[in-house]
Design a protein around this motif. Structure first.
Motif, PDB file in Angstrom:
ATOM      1  N   GLY A 147       2.306   6.851  -7.026  1.00  0.00           N
ATOM      2  CA  GLY A 147       1.280   7.704  -7.386  1.00  0.00           C
ATOM      3  C   GLY A 147       2.021   9.176  -7.195  1.00  0.00           C
ATOM      4  O   GLY A 147       1.738   9.795  -8.233  1.00  0.00           O
ATOM      5  N   VAL A 148       2.769   9.571  -6.123  1.00  0.00           N
ATOM      6  CA  VAL A 148       3.154  10.917  -6.236  1.00  0.00           C
ATOM      7  C   VAL A 148       4.769  10.724  -7.021  1.00  0.00           C
ATOM      8  O   VAL A 148       5.077  12.007  -6.756  1.00  0.00           O
ATOM      9  N   PHE A 185       0.699  -1.355   0.053  1.00  0.00           N
ATOM     10  CA  PHE A 185       0.454   0.160   0.259  1.00  0.00           C
ATOM     11  C   PHE A 185       0.899   1.315   0.194  1.00  0.00           C
ATOM     12  O   PHE A 185       0.935   2.711  -1.075  1.00  0.00           O
ATOM     13  N   ALA A 186       2.322   1.555   0.929  1.00  0.00           N
ATOM     14  CA  ALA A 186       2.800   2.434   1.040  1.00  0.00           C
ATOM     15  C   ALA A 186       3.085   2.007  -0.131  1.00  0.00           C
ATOM     16  O   ALA A 186       4.264   4.062  -1.030  1.00  0.00           O
ATOM     17  N   LEU A 187       4.285   1.603  -0.847  1.00  0.00           N
ATOM     18  CA  LEU A 187       4.510   1.757  -1.922  1.00  0.00           C
ATOM     19  C   LEU A 187       3.707   1.967  -3.275  1.00  0.00           C
ATOM     20  O   LEU A 187       3.959   3.365  -4.592  1.00  0.00           O
ATOM     21  N   GLY A 188       2.883   1.491  -3.077  1.00  0.00           N
ATOM     22  CA  GLY A 188       1.863   2.208  -4.623  1.00  0.00           C
ATOM     23  C   GLY A 188       1.131   3.490  -4.024  1.00  0.00           C
ATOM     24  O   GLY A 188       1.267   4.235  -5.109  1.00  0.00           O
ATOM     25  N   LEU A 189       1.191   4.318  -2.725  1.00  0.00           N
ATOM     26  CA  LEU A 189       1.285   5.465  -2.825  1.00  0.00           C
ATOM     27  C   LEU A 189       1.872   6.207  -3.095  1.00  0.00           C
ATOM     28  O   LEU A 189       2.060   7.543  -3.799  1.00  0.00           O
ATOM     29  N   ILE A 239      -1.673  13.474   3.393  1.00  0.00           N
ATOM     30  CA  ILE A 239      -0.168  13.757   3.754  1.00  0.00           C
ATOM     31  C   ILE A 239       0.436  13.782   3.522  1.00  0.00           C
ATOM     32  O   ILE A 239       1.991  14.088   2.945  1.00  0.00           O
ATOM     33  N   ALA A 240       1.152  12.602   4.118  1.00  0.00           N
ATOM     34  CA  ALA A 240       1.806  11.219   4.310  1.00  0.00           C
ATOM     35  C   ALA A 240       2.333  10.876   2.910  1.00  0.00           C
ATOM     36  O   ALA A 240       3.843  10.351   3.295  1.00  0.00           O
ATOM     37  N   ALA A 241       1.610  10.621   2.165  1.00  0.00           N
ATOM     38  CA  ALA A 241       2.146   9.515   0.588  1.00  0.00           C
ATOM     39  C   ALA A 241       3.537   9.879   0.068  1.00  0.00           C
ATOM     40  O   ALA A 241       4.216   8.806   0.002  1.00  0.00           O
ATOM     41  N   PRO A 242       4.145  11.285   0.064  1.00  0.00           N
ATOM     42  CA  PRO A 242       5.874  11.234  -0.801  1.00  0.00           C
ATOM     43  C   PRO A 242       6.486  10.757   0.594  1.00  0.00           C
ATOM     44  O   PRO A 242       7.616  10.233  -0.052  1.00  0.00           O
ATOM     45  N   ALA A 287      14.001  14.955 -10.612  1.00  0.00           N
ATOM     46  CA  ALA A 287      13.380  14.244  -9.020  1.00  0.00           C
ATOM     47  C   ALA A 287      13.570  13.686  -8.791  1.00  0.00           C
ATOM     48  O   ALA A 287      13.874  13.252  -7.668  1.00  0.00           O
ATOM     49  N   ARG A 288      12.649  12.812  -9.498  1.00  0.00           N
ATOM     50  CA  ARG A 288      12.210  11.198  -9.022  1.00  0.00           C
ATOM     51  C   ARG A 288      13.346  10.339  -9.086  1.00  0.00           C
ATOM     52  O   ARG A 288      13.153   9.683  -7.311  1.00  0.00           O
ATOM     53  N   LEU A 289      14.391  10.522  -9.233  1.00  0.00           N
ATOM     54  CA  LEU A 289      16.131   9.607  -9.071  1.00  0.00           C
ATOM     55  C   LEU A 289      16.240  10.164  -7.793  1.00  0.00           C
ATOM     56  O   LEU A 289      16.588   9.036  -6.435  1.00  0.00           O
TER      57      LEU A 289
END
Length: 178
Positions: free
Chosen positions: A63-64, A56-60, A136-139, A72-74
């Motif tokens: 998405g971000v 779930f955490a990795l899926g969320l 809020i904590a998704a990132p 920036a992704r790297l």
């Protein structure tokens, strides 16, 4: 006069019945096959919870992550790997410290049951509050999930729970010579 139920028969050398603990019942006293089956059942359930929470955490997080530019992704992925490694260890260490402290002042069987009842009453409100915080904590969800996994892994690998130590001490205090 009715006879005592087998569950209320005192243990050898004790004048009071063995207290029942949440999730362990009275199996904690002899630590036999039923005790270890109960611990194994808890371990399997928690491993499934950790796997689902991690997924779930990795899926969320993905998405971000997908909204970030490639550079920036790297960078953000590198930050998440380091943060996750640190929080995994932090979760493990904080649980072990808490466990060590709880073993110094273990709860009596009555305190354990009250704590379990209080916890069960609080859970629904925390779940509703948690849904908003998760968005809020998704990132930083991978790091948060790593802390939870570290904490739960440390909790699952203890030799004896504080509730068992407290129940054993309570039983010794209430023992009378036959």
């Amino acid at each position: 006069m009715a006879s005592r139920a087998s569950s209320e028969v005192p243990a050898p050398g004790f004048s009071v019945p063995i207290p029942s603990l949440p999730k362990l019942g009275r199996t904690w006293y002899e630590r036999g096959t039923l005790y270890w089956l109960s611990r194994a059942r808890t371990t399997v359930a928690m491993l499934l919870v950790m796997a689902m929470f991690g997924f779930f955490a990795l899926g969320l997080y993905s998405g971000v992550r997908d909204e970030l530019p490639p550079t920036a992704r790297l960078v953000w992925d590198g930050v998440q790997v380091v943060a996750s490694a640190v929080t995994l260890v932090w979760g493990w260490v904080s649980q072990r410290r808490g466990h060590r402290e709880a073993l110094l002042h273990p709860p009596s069987p009555g305190e354990t049951l009250r704590a379990k009842r209080d916890h069960n009453r609080r859970v629904p409100g925390r779940i509703a509050l948690g849904r908003g915080l998760v968005l809020i904590a998704a990132p930083v969800m991978p790091a948060f999930a790593a802390w939870i996994v570290g904490w739960l892994a440390a909790w699952l690998t203890v030799r004896e729970y504080p509730s068992e130590v407290g129940a054993r001490r309570w039983l010794e205090e209430h023992a009378t010579a036959p």
